[in-house]
Design an enzyme around this catalytic site. Structure first.
Site, PDB file in Angstrom:
ATOM      1  N   ILE A  99      32.279  37.235  50.394  1.00 34.22           N
ATOM      2  CA  ILE A  99      30.828  37.068  50.259  1.00 34.22           C
ATOM      3  C   ILE A  99      30.460  38.121  49.209  1.00 34.22           C
ATOM      4  CG2 ILE A  99      28.578  37.155  51.373  1.00 34.22           C
ATOM      5  CD1 ILE A  99      30.364  34.957  52.541  1.00 34.22           C
ATOM      6  N   PRO A 100      30.291  37.701  47.955  1.00 31.89           N
ATOM      7  CA  PRO A 100      30.316  38.644  46.824  1.00 31.89           C
ATOM      8  C   PRO A 100      29.061  39.501  46.639  1.00 31.89           C
ATOM      9  CG  PRO A 100      29.879  36.446  46.025  1.00 31.89           C
ATOM     10  CD  PRO A 100      30.114  36.326  47.511  1.00 31.89           C
ATOM     11  N   CYS A 101      28.791  40.367  47.599  1.00 32.49           N
ATOM     12  CA  CYS A 101      27.638  41.263  47.478  1.00 32.49           C
ATOM     13  C   CYS A 101      27.813  42.245  46.324  1.00 32.49           C
ATOM     14  CB  CYS A 101      27.364  41.987  48.789  1.00 32.49           C
ATOM     15  SG  CYS A 101      28.731  42.922  49.438  1.00 32.49           S
ATOM     16  N   HIS A 102      29.053  42.416  45.852  1.00 32.79           N
ATOM     17  CA  HIS A 102      29.278  43.293  44.694  1.00 32.79           C
ATOM     18  C   HIS A 102      28.655  42.710  43.424  1.00 32.79           C
ATOM     19  CE1 HIS A 102      32.722  40.495  44.564  1.00 32.79           C
ATOM     20  NE2 HIS A 102      32.715  40.693  43.253  1.00 32.79           N
ATOM     21  N   ASN A 134      22.300  42.249  52.637  1.00 28.79           N
ATOM     22  CA  ASN A 134      23.416  42.427  51.711  1.00 28.79           C
ATOM     23  C   ASN A 134      24.284  43.608  52.161  1.00 28.79           C
ATOM     24  OD1 ASN A 134      24.507  41.353  49.239  1.00 28.79           O
ATOM     25  ND2 ASN A 134      23.890  43.244  48.235  1.00 28.79           N
TER      26      ASN A 134
END
Length: 158
Positions: free
Chosen positions: A125-128, A116
């Site tokens: 790529i929504p690592c948040h 991540n």
């Protein structure tokens, strides 16, 4: 190898540097500088212009998914994690454990966290959207204040 192009997008939470070729985006990262240094020009590849436009729509609350082509550069495990992250829908959150389970390796929680943190396609790529199992915010390469802002932004437009 294709030529690499760069373009800056000035978001409400800082400059975002977009990198890519004529064919696909390879990186969308927060730049720790206050000013844009790459501006859109006639020779800007269409894919970079499209990424810029879609990021702008996202920050205006008009876009929830991204459709431009991008390249995932990493190990097979990292790519599996990043693909799983795209399954966390707009304004939702998940945990490292959720991702580990979704890729069929529920004991790989720390490895998922490491993958991540190596994501080069911020927001897309929504690592948040990954939070701790306890519901608290966990690390974010762009800074926890940006993570908190992005999560609140998505809740505001949901």
């Amino acid at each position: 190898m294709s030529e690499l192009y760069k373009l800056d997008y000035e978001s409400p939470i800082g400059v975002i540097e977009i990198s890519g070729t004529n064919d696909a985006i390879s990186s969308i990262m927060f730049a720790e500088r206050d000013i844009k240094i790459n501006i859109m020009q006639e020779q800007t590849p269409q894919v970079l212009a499209e990424c810029f436009s879609q990021l702008d729509e996202y920050f205006k609350g008009e876009r929830r998914e991204f459709t431009f082509p991008y390249i995932l550069e990493g190990t097979i495990f990292q790519k599996n994690v990043w693909n799983a992250l795209t399954g966390i829908l707009y304004a939702n959150t998940g945990s490292y454990k959720d991702i580990a389970v979704s890729i069929g390796n529920e004991k790989a929680i720390r490895a998922v966290g490491s993958a991540n943190g190596r994501n080069k396609l911020s927001i897309v790529i929504p690592c948040h959207r990954i939070i701790g199992s306890n519901g608290k915010l966990t690390g974010y390469a762009g800074g926890l204040w940006r993570k908190e802002w992005l999560l609140q932004h998505e809740r505001n437009f949901n």
